[in-house]
Design a protein around this motif. Structure first.
Motif, short mmCIF file in Angstrom:
data_model
loop_
_atom_site.label_atom_id
_atom_site.label_comp_id
_atom_site.label_asym_id
_atom_site.label_seq_id
_atom_site.Cartn_x
_atom_site.Cartn_y
_atom_site.Cartn_z
N GLU A 5 51.66 55.71 74.94
CA GLU A 5 52.36 54.61 75.63
C GLU A 5 53.42 53.98 74.72
N LEU A 6 53.10 53.83 73.45
CA LEU A 6 54.09 53.28 72.51
C LEU A 6 55.28 54.23 72.38
N SER A 7 55.02 55.52 72.37
CA SER A 7 56.09 56.52 72.27
C SER A 7 57.01 56.46 73.47
N GLN A 8 56.43 56.28 74.67
CA GLN A 8 57.24 56.20 75.88
C GLN A 8 58.14 54.97 75.88
N ILE A 9 57.61 53.86 75.40
CA ILE A 9 58.42 52.63 75.31
C ILE A 9 59.62 52.84 74.39
N THR A 16 56.93 61.84 66.16
CA THR A 16 57.84 60.99 65.38
C THR A 16 57.24 59.61 65.15
N VAL A 17 56.64 59.04 66.22
CA VAL A 17 56.04 57.71 66.08
C VAL A 17 54.89 57.74 65.09
N SER A 18 54.05 58.78 65.18
CA SER A 18 52.92 58.91 64.27
C SER A 18 53.40 59.03 62.83
N ARG A 19 54.42 59.85 62.62
CA ARG A 19 54.93 60.04 61.26
C ARG A 19 55.56 58.76 60.72
N VAL A 35 59.96 51.45 64.85
CA VAL A 35 58.60 51.76 65.30
C VAL A 35 57.63 50.67 64.85
N ALA A 36 57.76 50.23 63.60
CA ALA A 36 56.88 49.19 63.08
C ALA A 36 57.01 47.90 63.89
N LYS A 37 58.25 47.54 64.27
CA LYS A 37 58.47 46.32 65.04
C LYS A 37 57.84 46.44 66.43
N ALA A 38 58.03 47.61 67.06
CA ALA A 38 57.46 47.80 68.39
C ALA A 38 55.93 47.76 68.33
#
Length: 341
Positions: A5-9, A16-19, A35-38
């Motif tokens: 869900e975070l990746s879709q946002i 990429t988000v995980s890394r 990513v950190a801010k989201a």
């Protein structure tokens, strides 16, 4: 919220988000910050078990504390851990503390490695020619010493202060002020830092043409009672010393208590220089500090050691990293010219 869900946002792949969240170097700083801010805005917290499966890492740092070792009762060690903990927390790492009997220390390191409990090890209180070095090198885990053992050129990572130079400078200052009977109240000299401090003290005496007198040196746990008892005995002598050099501000307060009980004036009749770790709970501060001191922040050392270890974990190909910090010599109210007796 989960990772998908975070990746879709964000409009990014889950990889990429995980890394980005796990600090991989191939992710740009701009993406990492976004990513950190989201993650913060949407309250996302990674599942540690899932993160371990995805990265092959535990995101934990190991520290073994033998029950017989001095750091268990030394509040300086708590300040070091607090500094390291700040960095671990910000980087998403946990601390795994193993408190064991002294005879089980090596077995605990081996268990952490074989059971893959941690990604790296922070090792404290190195001894002179520490036998743990060879054992740790065979475990296959990144590790860093807080302090140095041996000649410090054996291919391992460490962070340390220049204890030898610090105590040489402190002794030189007392000699320059005219002091000749200078007592060293040291830590346990089986530990590398205390052995180096004694060497610095002795070097200054030799350079000034003064004798090295073992009767003016004491070593033990760096506590206030130790400093007090030893200083009291010295001050009762027929020819008492005119200056004390202590390895801890805790010991220095003990020496100060003995000086005051003897009815002597600090900085006029007796001088004290101490090593001051710039402790958060016992500051030696003010416009003119109480003690003349060689100063370093043990909390800052904890932060830096933690960051160096995390860098080694993230980039396994890095060569050993070492840092030697010089200390400040701060003049306080505890020193003055040798008195006429």
């Amino acid at each position: 919220m989960n990772l998908r869900e975070l990746s879709q946002i964000l409009g990014l792949s889950t990889t990429t988000v995980s890394r980005a969240l796990n600090g991989y170097p191939e992710v740009s700083e701009l993406t990492r910050a976004r990513v950190a801010k989201a993650a913060s805005d949407y309250g996302y917290a990674p599942n540690n078990y899932a993160r371990r499966l995805a990265t092959g890492r535990t995101h934990s740092i190991g520290l073994v504390i033998p029950l017989a070792e001095h750091q268990m009762i030394n509040p300086v060690f708590a300040d070091f851990l607090a500094g390291a903990g700040e960095v671990y927390s910000a980087a998403g790492y946990d601390s795994v503390l193993s408190i064991v009997p002294e005879v089980d220390e090596v077995a605990s390191y081996r268990a952490m490695a074989s059971e893959r409990k941690v990604d790296g090890l922070l090792v404290s209180a190195p001894r002179v020619n520490d036998p743990r070095l060879e054992i740790l090198a065979d475990l296959g885990l990144p590790f860093i010493f807080h302090g140095r053992t041996g000649d410090a050129d054996e291919g391992y990572s460490w962070i340390d202060i220049n204890n030898r130079r610090a105590f040489r400078r402190a002794t030189e200052l007392l000699i320059h002020m005219g002091h000749r009977r200078i007592v060293l109240i040291n830590g346990q000299e089986a530990l590398a830092f205390a052995a180096r401090r004694r060497l610095g003290y002795e070097e200054a005496l030799i350079e000034a043409g003064l004798p090295i007198d073992p009767d003016l040196m004491r070593q033990d746990e760096m506590t206030e009672p130790f400093g007090y008892e030893e200083a009291r005995k010295f001050l009762e002598r027929e020819a008492p010393p005119t200056a004390f050099l202590t390895s801890s501000i805790l010991s220095a307060y003990g020496v100060l208590r003995a000086v005051r009980e003897a009815g002597l004036q600090l900085g006029r009749e007796v001088s004290i220089i101490t090593h001051d770790d710039d402790l958060s709970f016992l500051p030696n501060s003010g416009d003119v500090p109480l003690f003349t001191a060689t100063r370093s922040s043990v909390r800052a050392a904890g932060k830096r050691a933690a960051q160096m270890l995390i860098d080694l974990i993230k980039s396994p190909g890095l060569p050993p990293r070492t840092e030697l910090w010089e200390v400040d010599l701060t003049i306080g109210r505890s020193t003055g010219p040798v008195p006429n007796r």
